[in-house]
Design a protein around this motif. Structure first.
Motif, short mmCIF file in Angstrom:
data_model
loop_
_atom_site.label_atom_id
_atom_site.label_comp_id
_atom_site.label_asym_id
_atom_site.label_seq_id
_atom_site.Cartn_x
_atom_site.Cartn_y
_atom_site.Cartn_z
N ARG A 1 1.07 -1.10 0.10
CA ARG A 1 -0.24 -0.39 -0.43
C ARG A 1 0.94 1.20 -0.06
NH1 ARG A 1 -3.66 -1.61 4.49
NH2 ARG A 1 -2.74 -3.27 4.50
N LEU A 2 2.11 1.50 0.82
CA LEU A 2 2.55 2.66 0.33
C LEU A 2 3.16 2.75 -0.78
CD1 LEU A 2 4.36 4.09 2.59
CD2 LEU A 2 6.11 3.02 2.83
N GLU A 3 3.47 1.54 -1.67
CA GLU A 3 4.31 1.78 -3.02
C GLU A 3 3.61 2.12 -3.72
OE1 GLU A 3 6.65 -2.02 -3.33
OE2 GLU A 3 7.25 -1.57 -1.73
N ALA A 4 1.82 2.38 -3.60
CA ALA A 4 0.59 2.03 -4.93
C ALA A 4 1.13 3.75 -4.78
CB ALA A 4 -0.45 2.12 -4.04
N GLY A 5 1.03 4.44 -3.80
CA GLY A 5 0.42 6.00 -3.73
C GLY A 5 0.73 7.19 -3.08
N GLU A 6 0.67 8.37 -3.44
CA GLU A 6 1.40 9.21 -2.35
C GLU A 6 -0.07 10.00 -1.58
OE1 GLU A 6 4.93 11.19 -2.96
OE2 GLU A 6 6.07 9.32 -2.67
N THR A 7 -1.23 9.50 -2.51
CA THR A 7 -2.30 11.01 -2.59
C THR A 7 -3.10 9.45 -2.45
OG1 THR A 7 -1.13 12.87 -3.25
CG2 THR A 7 -3.61 12.66 -2.92
N GLU A 8 -4.46 10.02 -1.47
CA GLU A 8 -5.14 9.52 -1.10
C GLU A 8 -6.77 9.74 -1.52
OE1 GLU A 8 -7.79 7.02 2.98
OE2 GLU A 8 -5.38 7.71 2.39
N LEU A 9 -8.00 9.63 -2.10
CA LEU A 9 -9.03 10.23 -2.35
C LEU A 9 -9.66 9.93 -1.05
CD1 LEU A 9 -10.90 11.43 -4.55
CD2 LEU A 9 -11.56 8.91 -5.29
N GLY A 10 -10.68 10.22 -1.07
CA GLY A 10 -11.87 10.91 -0.33
C GLY A 10 -13.04 11.25 -0.52
N TYR A 11 -13.94 11.09 0.22
CA TYR A 11 -15.90 11.56 -0.19
C TYR A 11 -16.53 11.72 0.42
CZ TYR A 11 -15.60 7.13 -2.15
OH TYR A 11 -15.16 6.24 -2.68
N LEU A 12 -17.01 12.76 1.65
CA LEU A 12 -18.50 12.75 1.79
C LEU A 12 -19.20 13.66 1.43
CD1 LEU A 12 -16.80 13.15 5.42
CD2 LEU A 12 -17.82 11.15 4.99
N PHE A 13 -21.04 12.62 0.97
CA PHE A 13 -21.46 12.91 0.14
C PHE A 13 -22.66 13.33 1.48
CE2 PHE A 13 -18.77 13.46 -2.89
CZ PHE A 13 -19.40 14.21 -3.51
N LEU A 14 -23.50 14.11 1.54
CA LEU A 14 -25.08 14.16 2.32
C LEU A 14 -26.23 12.80 2.04
CD1 LEU A 14 -25.86 17.84 2.91
CD2 LEU A 14 -25.28 16.18 4.46
N PRO A 15 -26.90 12.09 2.38
CA PRO A 15 -27.57 11.38 1.88
C PRO A 15 -28.82 11.56 0.92
CG PRO A 15 -27.63 11.00 4.57
CD PRO A 15 -26.81 12.34 4.18
N GLY A 16 -29.14 12.81 0.72
CA GLY A 16 -30.33 13.98 -0.04
C GLY A 16 -29.03 13.66 -1.43
N ALA A 17 -28.02 13.49 -1.49
CA ALA A 17 -27.23 14.12 -2.54
C ALA A 17 -26.94 11.99 -3.55
CB ALA A 17 -25.43 14.71 -2.45
N TRP A 18 -27.22 11.29 -2.59
CA TRP A 18 -26.50 10.14 -3.35
C TRP A 18 -27.52 9.50 -4.48
CZ3 TRP A 18 -26.91 6.60 2.29
CH2 TRP A 18 -25.39 6.98 3.02
N ARG A 19 -26.61 8.89 -5.47
CA ARG A 19 -27.60 7.82 -6.24
C ARG A 19 -27.61 9.33 -7.11
NH1 ARG A 19 -28.62 4.83 -1.55
NH2 ARG A 19 -29.82 5.81 -0.99
N ARG A 20 -27.32 10.09 -7.60
CA ARG A 20 -27.25 10.95 -8.54
C ARG A 20 -26.70 11.43 -9.31
NH1 ARG A 20 -31.45 15.00 -5.21
NH2 ARG A 20 -32.68 13.25 -4.69
N GLY A 21 -25.35 10.92 -9.25
CA GLY A 21 -24.21 11.13 -10.45
C GLY A 21 -22.65 12.05 -9.65
N TYR A 22 -23.30 12.93 -8.44
CA TYR A 22 -22.91 13.56 -7.95
C TYR A 22 -21.55 13.05 -7.52
CZ TYR A 22 -27.49 16.53 -8.02
OH TYR A 22 -28.64 16.68 -7.95
N ALA A 23 -21.21 12.34 -7.20
CA ALA A 23 -19.84 11.81 -5.89
C ALA A 23 -18.89 11.31 -7.28
CB ALA A 23 -20.26 10.84 -5.59
N THR A 24 -19.34 11.53 -8.66
CA THR A 24 -18.95 10.93 -9.51
C THR A 24 -18.34 11.85 -10.29
OG1 THR A 24 -19.72 8.60 -10.10
CG2 THR A 24 -18.11 9.76 -12.09
N GLU A 25 -18.97 12.72 -10.23
CA GLU A 25 -18.16 14.51 -11.09
C GLU A 25 -17.80 15.43 -10.27
OE1 GLU A 25 -21.43 18.56 -12.55
OE2 GLU A 25 -22.54 16.46 -12.48
#
Length: 184
Positions: A95-119
């Protein structure tokens, strides 16, 4: 701790078809507390934090660090996307050798399943690829989190390994900007 990556911060707001990714402001504090206190949002992240604790500890302007974007829809915050320094729990593995930057995300439940996280994640990853060409990005999620597993696939992350931690099976993947172009 200062971010060791050579990122110019803050960038100009990033605009997508429906969203704006921008630096945090004081007006975002209430939503940041809501995100971190939500049982739904934190179901696969160790559970929600107590609201009273968050009221005491969240700064007036939350998320003031490199790679921390507020995701805004029609002027209202709906989530966050983070591209943060990757700090694997066990530095002796791949895991250390894979990359130095990690993607994280949090979205309010009302924004789920609308493609906002992907966008939003696509826009942030594109910005990152322009800022640090060729730098891979890693992602962790529980295999039980079907939504995050789908998002990882849409964003072009490739599985590196699965492992057991925090009482559940975890998925670890990597995305290289050299081999992955923007996802639709």
């Amino acid at each position: 701790m200062a971010d060791p990556r050579p990122l110019a911060w803050p960038p100009a707001p990033i605009k997508t078809e429906r969203l704006v990714l921008r630096e945090s402001e004081a007006r975002d504090r209430t939503t940041v507390i809501e995100l971190n206190a939500s049982p739904e949002v934190n179901a696969y992240l160790g559970g929600p934090r107590p609201r009273a604790e968050l009221e005491r500890t969240v700064p007036e302007v939350p998320g003031q660090r490199h790679g921390w974007f507020v995701v805004e829809l029609d002027g209202a915050m709906i989530g966050t996307v983070q591209l943060k320094p990757h700090a694997p729990e066990s530095p002796s593995n791949c895991r250390l050798e894979a990359g130095e930057t990690e993607l994280g995300y949090l979205f309010l439940p009302g924004a789920w399943r609308r493609g906002y996280a992907t966008e939003a994640c696509t826009a942030a990853l594109d910005w990152f690829a322009d800022a640090l060409p060729g730098e891979p990005v890693v992602l962790y999620t529980q295999t039980a989190n079907a939504g995050s597993m789908r998002l990882a696939a849409k964003l072009g992350f490739t599985e590196v390994e699965r492992f057991r931690a925090w009482g559940a099976e975890q998925w670890f993947g990597v995305r290289s900007s050299l081999t992955t172009s923007s996802m639709p």
